[in-house]
Design a protein around this motif. Structure first.
Motif, PDB file in Angstrom:
ATOM      1  N   GLU A  51       0.734  -1.103   0.093  1.00  0.00           N
ATOM      2  CA  GLU A  51      -0.010   0.074   0.009  1.00  0.00           C
ATOM      3  C   GLU A  51       0.914   1.189   0.052  1.00  0.00           C
ATOM      4  OE1 GLU A  51      -2.554   2.096   3.350  1.00  0.00           O
ATOM      5  OE2 GLU A  51      -3.539   0.265   2.520  1.00  0.00           O
ATOM      6  N   ALA A  52       2.077   1.173   0.589  1.00  0.00           N
ATOM      7  CA  ALA A  52       2.862   2.258   0.772  1.00  0.00           C
ATOM      8  C   ALA A  52       3.592   2.719  -0.501  1.00  0.00           C
ATOM      9  CB  ALA A  52       4.093   2.175   1.759  1.00  0.00           C
ATOM     10  N   CYS A  88       7.983   5.075   7.752  1.00  0.00           N
ATOM     11  CA  CYS A  88       7.585   5.835   6.535  1.00  0.00           C
ATOM     12  C   CYS A  88       8.444   5.349   5.263  1.00  0.00           C
ATOM     13  CB  CYS A  88       8.001   7.380   6.892  1.00  0.00           C
ATOM     14  SG  CYS A  88       9.647   7.743   7.397  1.00  0.00           S
ATOM     15  N   ARG A 148      -0.701  10.010   5.075  1.00  0.00           N
ATOM     16  CA  ARG A 148      -0.111  10.159   3.742  1.00  0.00           C
ATOM     17  C   ARG A 148      -0.182  11.608   2.998  1.00  0.00           C
ATOM     18  NH1 ARG A 148      -4.250   5.916   0.620  1.00  0.00           N
ATOM     19  NH2 ARG A 148      -5.937   7.084   0.695  1.00  0.00           N
ATOM     20  N   GLY A 207       3.230   4.524   7.855  1.00  0.00           N
ATOM     21  CA  GLY A 207       2.380   3.310   8.292  1.00  0.00           C
ATOM     22  C   GLY A 207       2.430   2.628   9.540  1.00  0.00           C
ATOM     23  N   CYS A 236      -2.483   2.825   7.029  1.00  0.00           N
ATOM     24  CA  CYS A 236      -1.694   3.968   7.059  1.00  0.00           C
ATOM     25  C   CYS A 236      -2.282   4.792   8.004  1.00  0.00           C
ATOM     26  CB  CYS A 236      -2.239   4.618   5.615  1.00  0.00           C
ATOM     27  SG  CYS A 236      -1.696   6.185   5.298  1.00  0.00           S
ATOM     28  N   SER A 282       8.798   7.009   1.211  1.00  0.00           N
ATOM     29  CA  SER A 282       8.881   8.156   0.671  1.00  0.00           C
ATOM     30  C   SER A 282       9.324   8.235  -0.933  1.00  0.00           C
ATOM     31  CB  SER A 282       9.478   9.350   1.410  1.00  0.00           C
ATOM     32  OG  SER A 282       9.307  10.574   1.012  1.00  0.00           O
ATOM     33  N   THR A 313       5.667  13.535  -1.330  1.00  0.00           N
ATOM     34  CA  THR A 313       4.782  12.186  -1.646  1.00  0.00           C
ATOM     35  C   THR A 313       5.320  11.206  -0.621  1.00  0.00           C
ATOM     36  OG1 THR A 313       4.489  12.728  -3.856  1.00  0.00           O
ATOM     37  CG2 THR A 313       4.078  10.549  -3.298  1.00  0.00           C
ATOM     38  N   SER A 314       4.648  11.043   0.419  1.00  0.00           N
ATOM     39  CA  SER A 314       5.178   9.970   1.472  1.00  0.00           C
ATOM     40  C   SER A 314       3.944   9.625   2.362  1.00  0.00           C
ATOM     41  CB  SER A 314       6.044  10.984   2.516  1.00  0.00           C
ATOM     42  OG  SER A 314       7.097  11.623   1.868  1.00  0.00           O
ATOM     43  N   TYR A 315       4.281   8.364   3.098  1.00  0.00           N
ATOM     44  CA  TYR A 315       3.167   7.541   3.622  1.00  0.00           C
ATOM     45  C   TYR A 315       3.983   6.937   5.036  1.00  0.00           C
ATOM     46  CZ  TYR A 315       0.722   3.039   4.147  1.00  0.00           C
ATOM     47  OH  TYR A 315      -0.126   2.128   4.425  1.00  0.00           O
ATOM     48  N   ASP A 333       1.057  14.205  -0.395  1.00  0.00           N
ATOM     49  CA  ASP A 333       1.735  14.337  -1.735  1.00  0.00           C
ATOM     50  C   ASP A 333       1.761  15.964  -2.183  1.00  0.00           C
ATOM     51  OD1 ASP A 333      -0.950  15.525  -2.199  1.00  0.00           O
ATOM     52  OD2 ASP A 333      -1.788  13.825  -2.882  1.00  0.00           O
ATOM     53  N   TRP A 344       1.019   3.999  -2.853  1.00  0.00           N
ATOM     54  CA  TRP A 344       0.648   5.490  -2.735  1.00  0.00           C
ATOM     55  C   TRP A 344       1.906   6.177  -3.287  1.00  0.00           C
ATOM     56  CZ3 TRP A 344      -2.878   9.046  -1.713  1.00  0.00           C
ATOM     57  CH2 TRP A 344      -2.464  10.344  -1.337  1.00  0.00           C
TER      58      TRP A 344
END
Length: 513
Positions: A123-124, A157, A188, A169, A185, A159, A165-167, A190, A127
């Motif tokens: 999922e990361a 994280c 997140r 989790g 998540c 990125s 643009t980062s996530y 962008d 994204w």
């Protein structure tokens, strides 16, 4: 006298007992430094190959998060590896990637356990690459560990470098060593958001039990969002939180890596942050608040969400004699041993090339004014002991830790390619200074402009509280905390001090022969 001084006056002996156990033993003989070998070599080229990973106990450490869980201290860190070769790792069956894990019983000898995840969570990856033109999501950054009831939560994280643009989790496990189950998540971001979802750090409010996550980077600054204790995710889905810290010229003047702790004796929350490029002049600052979510103020009472550069400064590139020096000394994890002793862990990059990443773990103390300061030397298990005024008389190496003065050209808060070595004016160098038996002192000292000048004056030692006082005429440096430690550069046990000057800059010292 402010309220923090009043608090420290009331708690003075307990605080110093907690923050290093300074009075654990007593001696009447004059202290003599004893030779003591370093626990490991700083240069690890001999064990830098992919198949040598089991020997990376204190090596390839970047962005550490540490906590005592059961009988061990567990450390989790970014998967940053010197000379990384994924093809070679795959050929030799090395499970390369995805959050390094270590453990130790004594904070000196570390066992490399491997990697937390078998892959970057899908999922990361989806994204980041979907919102960054197929770029990024090649490794996992800046994990953070926290226990909850009968399980452990590991925030992390993913990125794309130089992008928002980062996530962030969350994964959970019944054991600090895994296996880990992905929960989902947390936040997140962008290119459409003000903030950047990296570098999580979580704190539980001591009074309310509320959970707060601090995160962010130079993009828009640092933010804080409330979490649901039961899920570990945000209370309100999609909530990105509120601003806590920022710098004016963020694209160039880097700010990142929040680390939040609570000191129950002082009833303060401390927010540690990192300034400037991670390979060179990376340096550590701290602010404080009476609330877990802020607002935070610095040494001079300034709000850190304004755009003024803040103090105190705790670490920065430094070089004692007999060593090439350390750069990149920031992005910290702060923790206690459960008995009131505090420690700070961060990466150190071995100069001059600044490519080798070595664990720096330092004792952390609190000044009478309630500000954290760290040891000038890495922790090596030196037993605590009490000192007398006679022990302090002699020659010292002193470093005045100050902010970088050389103006670099940066991109996304980092150095440009080919500028990985420090300029001479970026170093915090040591000078020789003498504490004489008659109570006078003299020698070289770095002044407030960063220049070496001759200084002289008087010194005194508050034996009961282990505090060194310097009166240099035009400047007083007071409440320097005296304690026993290891001299890594000279491989001996010695006396150390740490503290702050009136400008909020760290002052470090070590007694030498």
């Amino acid at each position: 006298m402010n309220k923090y001084t009043d608090v420290m006056k009331n708690l003075f002996l307990p605080v110093f007992l907690l923050a290093g156990s300074l009075f654990a033993s007593c001696t009447t003989a004059v202290f003599k430094p004893a030779p003591s070998a370093n626990p490991w070599d700083d240069n690890y080229l001999s064990v830098a190959k992919m198949e040598d990973y089991r020997q990376w106990g204190t090596y390839n450490v970047h962005d550490p998060s540490c906590r005592k869980l059961g009988d061990y201290y567990y450390m989790y860190s970014t998967d940053a590896i010197f000379g990384e070769n994924r093809r070679e790792a795959q050929e030799k069956g090395v499970p390369l990637g995805y959050i390094q894990m270590r453990r130790s019983k004594d904070l000196v000898h570390w066992e490399f356990l491997g990697w937390a995840f078998p892959e970057i969570p899908g999922e990361a990856v989806e994204w980041v690459q979907t919102h960054a033109g197929g770029q990024g999501a090649t490794n996992i950054w800046a994990p953070y560990i926290i226990p909850y009831k009968d399980k452990y939560r590991l925030y992390y994280c993913v990125s794309a470098f130089g992008r928002k643009t980062s996530y962030i989790g969350l994964a959970e496990s019944a054991s600090p060593e895994g296996p880990w189950t992905q929960v989902g998540c947390v936040v997140r971001t962008d290119d459409s958001t003000a903030m950047n979802a990296i570098d999580p750090s979580v704190i539980v409010d001591d009074a309310t039990g509320k959970w707060w996550m601090h995160y962010g980077s130079f993009f828009g600054g640092l933010y804080c969002v409330e979490l649901n204790p039961e899920t570990g995710l945000t209370v309100n889905e999609g909530d990105l939180g509120h601003l806590t810290a920022r710098r004016a010229h963020y694209w160039k003047d880097n700010l990142e890596a929040p680390e939040i702790i609570y000191h129950p004796g002082l009833k303060q929350y401390y927010l540690f942050t990192s300034y400037d490029p991670l390979m060179t002049t990376y340096n550590l600052r701290v602010s404080r608040s009476e609330a877990a979510e802020g607002p935070f103020t610095d040494y001079f009472g300034k709000a850190v969400k304004d755009t003024t550069n803040n103090f105190p400064i705790l670490t920065a590139p430094y070089r004692f004699e007999n060593h090439p020096g350390w750069a990149g000394t920031a992005h910290c994890g702060v923790f206690s041993d459960g008995e009131g002793n505090y420690y700070l862990a961060h990466q150190g990059r071995l100069s001059p090339q600044n490519q080798l990443m070595v664990l720096h773990l330092r004792q952390l103390f609190f000044t009478p004014e309630g500000w954290p300061v760290v040891s000038p030397e890495r922790y090596a298990g030196t037993p605590s002991r009490r000192f007398t005024e006679a022990d302090l008389a002699g020659e010292w190496e002193i470093i005045r830790v100050q902010e970088p003065r050389y103006e670099r050209q940066l991109e996304a808060g980092q150095i440009l390619w080919g500028e990985g070595e420090l300029k001479e004016e970026e170093w915090n160098l040591s000078s020789r200074f003498h504490l004489l038996k008659d109570g006078t002192c003299n020698g070289e000292m770095v002044d407030v402009e960063g220049k070496f000048v001759l200084a002289s004056g008087k010194w005194s030692f508050l034996t009961e509280n282990h505090l060194l006082m310097l009166d240099l005429g035009t400047e007083k440096i007071e409440n320097l905390i005296i304690f026993a430690g290891h001299d890594w550069e000279n491989e001996t046990e010695t006396i150390l001090f740490t503290g702050l000057d009136s400008r909020g800059r760290s002052v470090w010292g070590k007694r030498i022969e």
